[in-house]
Structure formats: structure tokens, C-alpha cells
Design an enzyme around this catalytic site. Sequence first.
Site, PDB file in Angstrom:
ATOM      1  N   GLU A 156     -74.495 -39.711 -41.266  1.00  0.00           N
ATOM      2  CA  GLU A 156     -73.183 -39.916 -41.828  1.00  0.00           C
ATOM      3  C   GLU A 156     -72.189 -38.802 -41.475  1.00  0.00           C
ATOM      4  O   GLU A 156     -71.256 -39.095 -41.567  1.00  0.00           O
ATOM      5  CB  GLU A 156     -73.468 -40.037 -43.341  1.00  0.00           C
ATOM      6  CG  GLU A 156     -72.321 -40.666 -44.301  1.00  0.00           C
ATOM      7  CD  GLU A 156     -72.048 -42.428 -43.721  1.00  0.00           C
ATOM      8  OE1 GLU A 156     -72.621 -42.954 -43.141  1.00  0.00           O
ATOM      9  OE2 GLU A 156     -70.708 -42.628 -44.336  1.00  0.00           O
ATOM     10  N   GLU A 192     -67.532 -45.360 -36.789  1.00  0.00           N
ATOM     11  CA  GLU A 192     -68.565 -45.886 -36.139  1.00  0.00           C
ATOM     12  C   GLU A 192     -68.510 -45.294 -34.842  1.00  0.00           C
ATOM     13  O   GLU A 192     -69.762 -45.104 -34.300  1.00  0.00           O
ATOM     14  CB  GLU A 192     -68.377 -47.242 -35.648  1.00  0.00           C
ATOM     15  CG  GLU A 192     -68.145 -48.379 -37.093  1.00  0.00           C
ATOM     16  CD  GLU A 192     -69.339 -48.079 -38.201  1.00  0.00           C
ATOM     17  OE1 GLU A 192     -70.151 -47.452 -37.998  1.00  0.00           O
ATOM     18  OE2 GLU A 192     -68.869 -48.313 -39.434  1.00  0.00           O
TER      19      GLU A 192
END
Lengths: 503, 503
Positions: B295, B265
Site C-alpha cells: 500500500e 494501481e
Amino acid sequence: MALPQALENYRKQYRKIKIFQDISSVLHWDSEVMMPVEGREYRSSQIAAVAELTHEWMTDKSFLEQIQSAKLSVKDLPESERPMWNRELEILMEEKEKADKLPSEFVADFAKLTNLAHAEWAEAKKEKNFKLFSKRLEELVNLSKKQADYFGYTTEPYDALLDSYEKGAKANQIQSLFSDLKNSLIPIVSKAPHFESPFKNPISIAKQTKFCNRLPAILGLTTKESRLDISNHPFSTSLGKGDKRITTRYSESDPLSSIFGVLHETGHSLYESGLSKMPDWPNPLTEYLSLGIHESQSRLWENQVGRSLPFWEFMYPILLNDFEMSEKELPFQQLYQYINSTEKSKIRVEADQVTYNLHIILRFEIERDLINGKIQVNELPEIWNSKMKESFGMTIENDAEGVLQDIHWSMGAFGYFPTYTLGNIFSAQFYKKFTEEYPNSHNKFSANGDFSDLLNWLRKNIHSKGKILKIENLVQEATGESANAKYLISYLEEKVKEVSISN
Amino acid sequence: MALPQALENYRKQYRKIKIFQDISSVLHWDSEVMMPVEGREYRSSQIAAVAELTHEWMTDKSFLEQIQSAKLSVKDLPESERPMWNRELEILMEEKEKADKLPSEFVADFAKLTNLAHAEWAEAKKEKNFKLFSKRLEELVNLSKKQADYFGYTTEPYDALLDSYEKGAKANQIQSLFSDLKNSLIPIVSKAPHFESPFKNPISIAKQTKFCNRLPAILGLTTKESRLDISNHPFSTSLGKGDKRITTRYSESDPLSSIFGVLHETGHSLYESGLSKMPDWPNPLTEYLSLGIHESQSRLWENQVGRSLPFWEFMYPILLNDFEMSEKELPFQQLYQYINSTEKSKIRVEADQVTYNLHIILRFEIERDLINGKIQVNELPEIWNSKMKESFGMTIENDAEGVLQDIHWSMGAFGYFPTYTLGNIFSAQFYKKFTEEYPNSHNKFSANGDFSDLLNWLRKNIHSKGKILKIENLVQEATGESANAKYLISYLEEKVKEVSISN
């Protein structure tokens, strides 16, 4: 029966405005409790954008037309339903007209000025120098006088500002209420005993948090509909139905600070929680009645309950357990006396329940004269200091512990202070009436920590009334008489007697 | 030079929309991380109200007119500035046209259906029974096919959906990229060693939190602009400039779960943080380029950095200290091998970096055929299970560990899965290029925990590019060649060799 379309339409628009006002509360809560420091600037623009939008909707001509159509539709309803709808639309129109009275440039100027003033006040307070803030304060006073002119008044400008916080309140009536109170308070203060803290060693924040986390649920506010966090200054806010947030702050040397912070803010949130349970929430009748009534709810749980013998008879063993202390280390009597100790202090937010109202009365007298033009900004420190001498017999050493101590005037919030003492007056009056109706409730407090009788009484007499009644009628219906300082005075007299005897 | 008025006006309206989209992110973050349970219903209406408002503004005719005027004004600018403005307005128009293509009833139907589907999917998963969900899924597939028709496509319907998550991506190209990858992965998986956890005793959440709280700042994301909290599923979100939020979850038996959640994250938030630092933020060019690129940023920090030897050489003594363990209790080699252990599993979210992409490829193949009409919803469990047998040699016992495991299809998110593997492919390619340009950076990682070379490289080559370049051009400019699975394959091959040798 389905509502007439015009009423549906108006309520839909009202709800939309309310939803965005509550979104603003989410943004504010997050700012104070969670937000990383570099988020401040962008968050300000988010909050400003929501404020602009809701103000636009509120003052929009089409909303006025919706309200007017709604008014006309009330006659299509059964007669029994008409008074509530009329009251609802009347309240909304009062608020709307008040908003409409301020030109939008004035609103923008005021916002800009208070934004600047906040930082300058903080700086002046840090430097302990009123002169660094006096010029800006003068502008704020002038703009507030202008605001009073926009709102209009019959007797004195100060009334117009007071009205924003305590609908219909008049400075004259408050003056007479406060005079009685002041005359009675001075001898009580002189008799009230001071006790030293029984906490000789720091209590860790973890231990305090454990204890504080229990309190809201014990009073009736569960974690299903609320949460407790930490912020610089304790506060309570409603983010909407089923979502009340309270905060406190922790001091290792003074564990009462966090505990009484939680009790106070829980009182506010229990009121908001009750309001959210009113039928047809949200509508203009399901909002809090006034700041004074709001404060009465926090003060009642903080003082009448939170400083009472039955409350501490129940909480004492829990406190000992959470603080990992023995009875010998923290004798009940010493704890209870410390909770009800009195000490004259220069700082309002540190004041105990006996001396607190003297701080408020001083501010009320000063700001009333300021707005009515009887005194000037440059005279403030001298007037402040002489009044502190008169009421407390204390000498103010510098402006930070004197006239600069509170944030309110830097926010342009003149007329706000009296609501604190009104809250204290109402709280004692409500609580007295409750104990008359439920003479045995104290047994349930001390034996089981069961405060449901009190919460139910408040829900029935205060919370579920929202804005249906005017303030004076609410007090009359709940207690059988008009607002009256004598219950606060006798509460404090008895309290002083009780802790003095137990000494 | 001041901007032409039409450009100022358009940007102002764009910013207003963006401000409210970010407000929606605040509401979502708070829902997942803070909100008491009874706030859920009202919060939904807050989120829906903001979505309605921003959609209204975005599709409003007056916004279109503002954009058109802005386009005409570009010619008044110096020639050097025109291309960026044209790109900005082109991107916005693409997005706007995509939004305009969906009739608002369709948007409402889709929202209603996915809202219903979520609960039904959760129930079916709990009951391990695909049949309980198959009818609703059929509706979702049909609506998604309809959505593809509204968007339009040249080769196959699936491309139209894919495009929402990965602009310009085509199923054909992804198929060939993924085929190479799959063929290479199967032998790697067969050689990759499995290691048992060296954590024989639970690690308290307090100890894990202590360690996890250090990680974002070490990678370059400080508490000045971010915070770390707990949620059911780890996520990252941007609430605006200077305010990035990340979450993780803690398991006492598996401390790697929280650590790699934070690393992942943090990677996402470092990207968002970089985007916020682009000049003239916010505008359509300062948004993230695609889910695959997003991503790639999380995977790079999670895998290429977070599972590397230099990273753990630096972090190991800190971990021992925070976990209060000795070298003997947690030998470095055992820890490092466990971090890079491989094990075939039925569940995607529990998969290691070697087997993970096989899970994605399986989903891509299935959902592509589903949307293109080659297979039907009722065939899904059988097809899923036979593909699991083929790729992993595993037998699926029930639908909960098979076709029902992921939330995506219940959200109507067809075309989302491939972006996970694209992210892995990009991350290996970017990281390889970085190590070529900074061959000594690993020494700084292991000696000082100094990752600034890498962050600066990403800022320069990825973050500061926003949406200025198309995906294929970004990859080309950053790495000198087009997107290519070979770097991911060789990264995994080397990793398997490294941990096998150290055994």
C-alpha cells in the site's frame, strides 16, 4: 437413482481434467487477445505446466483403473441407460489409448520441434524462401510419419493422422469425395462472376465494431455467454459453460473481413454453446464430434446464412445506419453481389466460397503424398506451383504466396486441411435439409432477423448429439443420407446463377 | 557453480506452485474484467480446483521433505551464499507452518462461510439493515477467533490475524502509532480547506481514457509489461513476469476518480514489476513483503506524487488537450486545489488523503476489540456510530453508510484495515527520504515528466528487497529510522498550508 460409486468417481476425475483443459483455454485466449508482449515467456511455462499435468492425469494408471471400474459398474444400471454409458467410456478409452500410444519423450520432442519450427517458418515466409524452412519441415514430416506408426493404420500412414482431426475418416473416401467436388468446381469457377467492392472510402473501425457487435446476438449468441474481441487471426474458443469467446480483425478498406470473421466464429461458438447445454456436461459425450463438423457450423452461418439474400434484406438498413451511408452510396445490389463475388487468388485465407475448396484439395493431395512417402519435402515448391497452375491457371511468383503461406505444417498438423472442405460439404447438406423441413424460415430471416428455427434445428440435430453418434451416423440421421458433395455443388451453382442474373 | 540437487529440486517444486497461483490470478483478473456473466459458476469451480491443488502441494509431506533436504544442502554452498538461502527457506517454512496449522476442514468451512456471507452482506447493505447480517457476522467472528487460536499468539488474539497481512506487526505498537496520528490529524482536518469541483460539465469516458492511458507509462509502467482496463472496483494484479494488469473505473461527473485509480494501481504494479526483476525470480524472497509495504507504493504515487504541484505542472497541458478544455474553463489553481480538497465523509472509499486515516483508525479500534472479545457483534452499529460522531462529528443515518459499508469483514478479513494506514505512514516516510537524497528531482518531474529518479530509488530500496528483510529492517535501511507517523503528519500539514495559501 444415484449413480454407482465407480461411475461417480470416474466422472469426477474426468471433470477435473476437463476443468484444467478449459483453464488452458483461458490462458490461450488471454495470450492472443489481451496479454502484454513481455508476458509471453512466462505464459508459455504456465500453459506447458497445465498440459503436463493434464497429460499426467490422463495417462495415469489410476485413471485407467477408474475407467475400468466404471465399465464394470455399467451393468448395475437399468438396461436403458447402459448404451450411453458404454459409448461414453468407449470414446474416452479410444482417446486415452491414442494418448498412451505416444511415448512421453516423443510428445516432448514434437512439442519442442514445433515450437522451433513456428519461428523458422515465419522467418522463411518473411524472406519468401522455402529453403530456409525445408530442413526443419523434413524433420516434422519424419516425426509425423513416426507418429502415424505409433498410432497404427491399415491402408496408409496418412489415415492415422487424419483420424486425429476427423475420427474414422479415410484418405481413400476423402479422395473420391474431393474428386467429384473438384470436377464440378472447375466449371463453376469459370462461370462465377467477379464484382468490384462498393466501398470506395474507408469505413472506420468504430463503425464496423458497432455493426459487428450486433451480429452474434442476432444469430443467437448473447453477451451473457460470450464476448467479441480483436486478435491477429479470428478464432473462437470455449472457456467453459456459459463462456464462449470470439474474435475478429478489422480492415478499414474491407469491412466484409470483420463481418464474415464474426459470422464464422459465431457459428463455432453456437456449436460449443449447444454442447455445453447437454445433460451431465462435461463428459466425453459432450465434446465436439470432429473438426469437420465444427467447421460445418461456422461455414453454415458464414456462407449459407451470411451470404444469403434474406439475411442481407434484414441487415442492410442496419448496416447503412451503422456505417452512416445512404442507399445511393451503397446500393443493395452492389453490396450483395460483392458479398458473393468470386476471384481466383493465390492465398487460401483470402479465397471466396467458390474457389476455397480448390485450395484445400490441392493441400490434401500434396500432404497425403508427403506422409505416404510418394513425394519428398524438397519437391514441394515445384509440385505446389504446378498444381496452382493446373487448378487456378495462376503462376506463383514466390514461396510466401505459395507453399509457405499456411501455418499448419509448421505446427506438425498434417491431416487437418481436409476438415475445412468436409465442413463446407456438411454445411450445405445440413442447410439443404433444414430448408426442406422449414420451407418458410427465410421469411422470418428477412422480416425479423429471426434465426431461431435454424438454431433450434442445429441444436436438435447436431449440437445436442455431441459425440453420441459417429460422424457418418450423425450426417445420416440429420439428413437421411450419407455425406455427399452434391449439395455444396448445387448450392454454389445456384448462387453463381443468382448473382449473375442480378447483374 | 551449479546448485546442489536438493536446492534445485525444492526450487522446482516451489516454482510449480507459484505458476499455478499465478494461473489463478489470470482466472481472477478475467472474472473481474472480461468474463460474460454466465461464466461465473464454472469459473468458480476452476478457481477452486487450482486452490485445492496448490494447497495440496504446499501442505504435502513430500514438499516438506524437499525443504528439509534443501536446508541441509545449504552448508554445501560457499559461506557468503548461505544467509540468503537460510532466509528464503525460513520464510517459506513460516508460511508453510501457518498453512499447516489450519485443519483442512476449517479451511473448507471458512471458504464456505465467507462465500455465503458475501451475498448476505450485500443484501443487508442494500436493505440498510445490519440485523440481516449480524448472525452471519457473529459466525465469522467466532471462526476468526478460532483461526487466531490455531495460529497462536502471545499477547492478544488480534495479533495472530494481523500477522497474516503484516508479518510481525503487533496491535499494541499499531495502537501507539495510530494514537499519535489521530491526535495530530484532528486539528489538521479542522483547518483543511474544501474546494468545489471545477468540472461543471461531464467529461466523456473516451476523453478520460485517453488521458488515463498515458499515466502508467509516464510513471514507468509500459504497455510492454502491463495493460489498463475497466472493472467495478479498481485493482492491480500480477499475472506473472512481464504481465501486470491494472484497472480503474470511470465517472463522467468526477474525472479524478479514474485518474487517481490509475495512479494508485500503477504504484502497486510498479512494485510487482520490480519484484519480478529480482534475481532467481520466482522464489519465496521475490514476493511482496507485506500489505502495508504494498500500500505504501500505491499511496506514494497516488498522493505524494499524484497530488503534487510538479506532477500537475507537467500534466496540466496534457489534461487540457485530452479533455478538450481551455485554461479559462479549467484554471490550473482551481484544478490543483480540487485535487487537494478535504471533506469529511461517511464513506471510507470516498475519503480524501487527510481524513482517510481516521476511517481506518476507527475500524482498527473496533475490530481489535471484537476479536479480543471486548465487544460483541450486536453492539457494532452503536459503537460505530458513536465513534463517527467522535472522530468526524457526523451522524450516521443508516447501516449502509455506517457499519455495513465495507466488504472486508464479510470476507473474514479481520486485521486487514490497519495496513492501509501503515501504507500511508510508510509512503510519506519513504518519499521524504527520497526528496532528501534527490533534492532536485521535482524539477525533472515538472519539466519533463521524468520520474525515473524516484522509481530507481524505490527499486533500489524497496522493490529489489522483496522479503529479504523484515518490515522494520526495510524501513530502517531505507530511511535511517523506524516507522514513524510524523512524516505523514508533516506532509499533510504542509499540504493543507500550501493549498490554503494558494486560495
